[in-house]
Write an enzyme that holds these catalytic residues in place. Structure first.
Site, PDB file in Angstrom:
ATOM      1  N   GLU A 297       0.825  -1.196   0.000  1.00 40.06           N
ATOM      2  CA  GLU A 297       0.000   0.000   0.000  1.00 40.06           C
ATOM      3  C   GLU A 297       0.864   1.253   0.000  1.00 40.06           C
ATOM      4  O   GLU A 297       1.833   1.359   0.755  1.00 40.06           O
ATOM      5  CB  GLU A 297      -0.906   0.053   1.234  1.00 40.06           C
ATOM      6  CG  GLU A 297      -1.758   1.321   1.226  1.00 40.06           C
ATOM      7  CD  GLU A 297      -2.510   1.599   2.517  1.00 40.06           C
ATOM      8  OE1 GLU A 297      -2.401   0.815   3.474  1.00 40.06           O
ATOM      9  OE2 GLU A 297      -3.209   2.630   2.562  1.00 40.06           O
TER      10      GLU A 297
ATOM     11  N   ASP B 195      10.400   5.801  14.798  1.00 37.61           N
ATOM     12  CA  ASP B 195      10.287   7.228  14.531  1.00 37.61           C
ATOM     13  C   ASP B 195      10.791   7.983  15.750  1.00 37.61           C
ATOM     14  O   ASP B 195      10.239   7.848  16.846  1.00 37.61           O
ATOM     15  CB  ASP B 195       8.799   7.548  14.258  1.00 37.61           C
ATOM     16  CG  ASP B 195       8.568   9.017  13.960  1.00 37.61           C
ATOM     17  OD1 ASP B 195       7.413   9.366  13.678  1.00 37.61           O
ATOM     18  OD2 ASP B 195       9.528   9.819  14.026  1.00 37.61           O
TER      19      ASP B 195
ATOM     20  N   ASP C  63      11.261  11.641  17.155  1.00 39.56           N
ATOM     21  CA  ASP C  63      10.783  12.982  16.850  1.00 39.56           C
ATOM     22  C   ASP C  63      11.328  13.964  17.875  1.00 39.56           C
ATOM     23  O   ASP C  63      11.171  13.753  19.074  1.00 39.56           O
ATOM     24  CB  ASP C  63       9.246  12.917  16.904  1.00 39.56           C
ATOM     25  CG  ASP C  63       8.616  14.142  16.332  1.00 39.56           C
ATOM     26  OD1 ASP C  63       9.199  15.234  16.481  1.00 39.56           O
ATOM     27  OD2 ASP C  63       7.541  14.014  15.738  1.00 39.56           O
TER      28      ASP C  63
END
Lengths: 435, 454
Positions: free
Chosen positions: A46, A111, A113
């Protein structure tokens, strides 16, 4: 690179150029097919696109590299996300019987951040980053890279600058792609040391025995702490900073330090005193290990992961080589690039779309010369010559730009993934005694 | 390539192969015919055993010697059979019968899995080291052990990552290299050494791995069984028995009389409506409904129960059995909640035997927030809600007026005096003590402890 304020409205003009000349489609396709070993691996992947005017479309999928190219050149997405490999083609998910359309595999991702560190950095906040707080990313990458490779045995890690305020890690090993939700969450928790939200003052607590993972992470943090935190972030320089640090200490040490800091203003010496007191307390204490100094270092420096990003098999994450659409006030759009980490320090270069489009426009003098000499040798006609030049150029456009070295790194990464795969296949066929 | 030879060997499926180990993972269902009476007897006896396992699990901490001894005794008693083979056969068949009875709802499944796991853990731990290894190999858990050299090289790391190990024990015990995906619970909490994707697990902890495997398999199997249940239930001979079996687990066996406490656990429900102050009734009700209470509620209500005569054992049983009905499984309860209950009774930490909270404390400290049920309803509740609650507790309209909850009062700010008066009226009407014995609200400060009311 110009620092002038750049109008984000230029994006619509530059993106088509980017997708026609610069986006590394063949490397991209090579990555996501993983050698074509599993049938339809690329076809069932996807993608999601964010288009102009914030239109968001999910469940995009493509049959071939060509189709991917054509669609992206047609749609000119502002942002691209990569999702999971599903049981069926995502673009046809509505035709599949409900319940049978499932996310099967995806890279294990992390991730980091910078905004998650706002309570412990004083130089910037929110989406701002500078070379001072960038050290936090360096620390995070070193700790996680080591742990993922040495502890978990993963080999194919793709580290990417996320475009604005952090980094992503894509773990591409076959075993990683096949991990369940529970396994992903267990890995993320193993790697987590900083716990607690706004309400929690003390976010790291250590007790005996100290697990080897923690010791190893600590030695990375200790390497950077003095320069980054005490000097750079001025942890113990201001009253405010000192108060925050002292909040993490027990009363007796706190009182002693407050007194001491009245006369001692040098932050490095202040930190030394803190460590001395903690070590003294540890040596004389009846209770087990008291690691307040280490806890402080970890609270200020240890990587803060978002477990939710890593947990989900179907979680969508910004794609490498996607453009980051949000602009800051000064610099314009940034592209995600892959960078490699050196033993000395992390090297990163902010590539902007504007920059590389500019670079594209300037033909390199040596290139033209090269073509001319070759043509003379081959005695080709003028018309043909032009055709050939265009043909060659289209394959080497990105080589003129700053993007080149990052695409090369990406190539090297893909080469090692391929080598590994061949090695595994040989091993398997040996075991099965295929003759 | 001896295909035919291999096939022949498999077909000769001797009895000894089937039950070659006293312990099994219940992978293959039994394939024989048995009589209905055997069917019933096997099932009922296993259920009795599982209920004993449950009771012991609720009354004792599972890691204590007491628990192990008692469980061992109960288990040995239950193992009656003419031969070892017969015992194993019964174990096999009875497990599968109970699957039929316990696969239908989430609650039933969870209960069944919990007791079967506790039983399995005990039996596995009871095996000698040799049989443990044999079991692992027979069940395709082919984990390699570390060589002595490897262990020496990693000695420090192993000591620092594995709880309870010193230099000597490292040498003595076997360590297994298990792929980390099979040891997620130990990895998540960093309880073992991890390298190159393998968790280095000492022999004594290998049971965790096996249990995970056991739970996963059983969980999947129960889901599958549920799907084929309609076919089984259509058999009239089996349906009544299976229904009976699945209903038998509900409800604690309080018939084990304990004369120590002043109240018994069965009395709590009726007492809560009749004699508890409103705050405690509220806490009890939400505990029963949600199968959970947050910290503030547990403290306020837990200490109250202690005050009215509940013993530590009763308290543990009470809280545990309620929490298990909710989202907390028994292990989690032991780890997270049992400690604080024992702490309340002065059996942990600095061992203070804490007294129940006074009214003043309940009213003035630790105000409840979203999701809390503690505090004083007369102080912390919205008056309108309070009125509704009292109405639902069948306080008459005149009673509501007397309590001060009529519209006039609601429009104004409720003073503490009002609230205490309201509370006393409530106690009066619900069957507690008489209002006439206390008149001025200033004197109410003497009545500080909810426990002192009958």
């Amino acid at each position: 690179m110009s620092n002038s304020d750049y109008d984000p409205a230029c994006l619509p003009d530059l993106l088509p150029l980017y997708y026609r000349r610069l986006f590394p489609f063949s490397q991209y396709y090579r990555w996501l097919s993983y050698g074509g070993v599993t049938k339809n691996y690329f076809q069932n992947r996807e993608f999601s696109f964010t288009l102009k005017d914030d239109i968001y479309v999910r469940y995009q999928s493509f049959s071939t590299q060509n189709e991917l190219e054509k669609e992206m050149q047609k749609m000119n997405p502002y942002k691209i996300d990569i999702g999971a490999v599903y049981s069926h083609r995502p673009s046809q998910h509505n035709t599949v019987k409900s319940g049978t359309f499932q996310a099967l595999e995806k890279e294990l991702v992390f991730d980091i951040d910078m905004t998650d560190y706002d309570d412990v950095r004083s130089c910037c906040s929110a989406a701002d980053i500078c070379s001072k707080c960038w050290t936090l990313m360096t620390i995070a990458i070193r700790i996680l890279d080591r742990a993922l490779r040495e502890d978990f045995g993963f080999q194919h890690l793709l580290w990417v600058y996320s475009g604005r305020r952090g980094v992503h890690c894509w773990v591409c090993d076959e075993a990683a792609r096949k991990l369940s939700v529970a396994a992903r969450s267990a890995v993320a928790e193993y790697l987590s040391l900083v716990k607690g939200g706004e309400e929690t003052v003390k976010k790291v607590v250590l007790s005996d025995p100290i697990h080897p993972f923690i010791s190893q992470s600590l030695s990375v943090v200790e390497h950077y702490f003095l320069q980054y935190a005490i000097v750079g972030q001025e942890l113990l320089s201001s009253k405010e900073g000192v108060d925050k640090v002292l909040n993490l200490l027990p009363e007796d040490i706190l009182c002693d330090l407050l007194l001491h800091y009245q006369s001692e203003k040098n932050p490095t010496k202040r930190w030394e005193r803190l460590k001395t007191l903690v070590h003294q307390k540890r040596a004389t204490s009846k209770k087990g290990g008291q690691y307040f100094d280490k806890e402080i270092m970890l609270q200020y420096c240890y990587p803060r992961l978002d477990v939710n990003v890593s947990k989900g098999v179907n979680h969508l994450l910004k794609s490498p080589f996607s453009v980051h659409p949000k602009t800051g006030k000064r610099i314009i759009i940034v592209i995600e690039v892959y960078f490699i980490f050196h033993n000395i320090d992390i090297y990163i270069f902010l590539i902007t779309l504007f920059l590389i489009c500019e670079e594209l426009d300037k033909p390199r003098p040596d290139e033209e010369e090269e073509d001319d000499t070759k043509d003379k040798e081959n005695e080709i006609e003028a018309g043909e010559r032009r055709k050939i030049r265009v043909y060659k150029a289209s394959f080497t456009y990105f080589k003129r730009t700053s993007l080149a070295k990052y695409i090369k790194l990406f190539d090297q990464f893909l080469d090692s993934v391929a080598r590994s795969r061949k090695g595994d296949m040989l091993k398997k066929s040996d075991l099965q005694k295929d003759f | 390539m001896q295909f035919s030879g291999r096939r022949r060997k498999l077909a000769v499926h001797s009895q000894n192969d089937l039950y070659s180990h006293c312990l099994q993972l219940y992978v293959q269902p039994p394939l024989e015919n048995i009589s209905l009476s055997e069917f019933e007897t096997f099932a009922v006896e296993r259920l009795k055993l599982l209920k004993t396992v449950e009771n012991l699990g609720v009354s004792y901490v599972k890691t204590t010697e007491q628990y192990t001894k008692k469980l061992h005794a109960s288990f040995t008693k239950s193992q009656v059979g003419p031969s070892e083979y017969e015992k194993r056969r019964k174990d096999h068949i009875s497990h599968f019968i109970l699957r039929l009875a316990y696969c239908q709802t989430e609650d039933l499944r969870r209960w069944f899995i919990q007791q079967e796991m506790d039983l399995f853990r005990h039996r596995f731990n009871d095996l000698s080291s040799k049989y443990k290894t044999e079991f692992l190999h027979k069940n395709n858990l082919k984990y390699d052990t570390l060589s002595a050299d490897e262990k020496m090289n990693l000695k420090d790391q192993l000591i620092n990552s594995t709880f309870g190990f010193s230099g000597i024990t490292i040498v003595e015990q076997d360590f297994y290299k298990v792929p980390f995906q099979d040891a997620l619970d130990l990895i998540r909490t960093r309880k073992v050494f991890l390298r190159g994707g393998y968790a280095y697990i000492p022999h004594q902890d290998i049971v965790t791995i096996v249990l995970n495997d056991f739970r996963t398999r059983l969980s999947k199997a129960l889901a599958l069984t549920a799907r084929s249940l309609p076919a089984v239930q259509s058999d009239e001979r089996l349906q009544p028995l299976l229904n009976h079996l699945s209903h038998a687990y509900v409800g604690q066996d309080y018939s084990i009389q304990k004369n120590i406490g002043k109240i018994s656990l069965e009395q709590i429900d009726p007492l809560s409506a009749k004699s508890f102050p409103l705050c405690m009734r509220q806490l009890h009700k939400s505990l029963r409904e949600n199968h959970h209470l947050r910290h503030g509620g547990r403290m306020q209500y837990g200490l109250f129960l202690k005050g009215i005569g509940l013993t530590l054992e009763q308290a543990l049983q009470f809280w545990r059995s309620e929490f298990i009905r909710g989202k907390v499984d028994a292990d989690k309860f032991d780890k997270a909640y049992a400690y604080s209950i024992r702490h309340m009774f002065g059996k942990e930490g600095k061992r203070t035997d804490y007294t129940p909270y006074s009214c003043m404390k309940v009213i003035l400290s630790n105000p409840p927030s979203q999701g809390d049920y503690h505090g004083c309803p007369f102080r912390h509740s919205d008056p309108e809600l309070l009125k509704q609650k009292l109405q639902s507790y069948k306080l008459s309209p005149s009673g509501i007026v007397q309590v001060g909850l009529h519209t006039h009062t609601l429009k104004h700010n409720w003073s503490l005096a009002h609230r205490i008066k309201a509370f006393l009226h409530y106690m009066d009407f619900s069957g507690g003590f008489k209002l006439s014995s206390v008149l001025e609200y200033q004197q109410l400060e003497d009545i500080t402890n909810p426990v002192t009311w009958p």
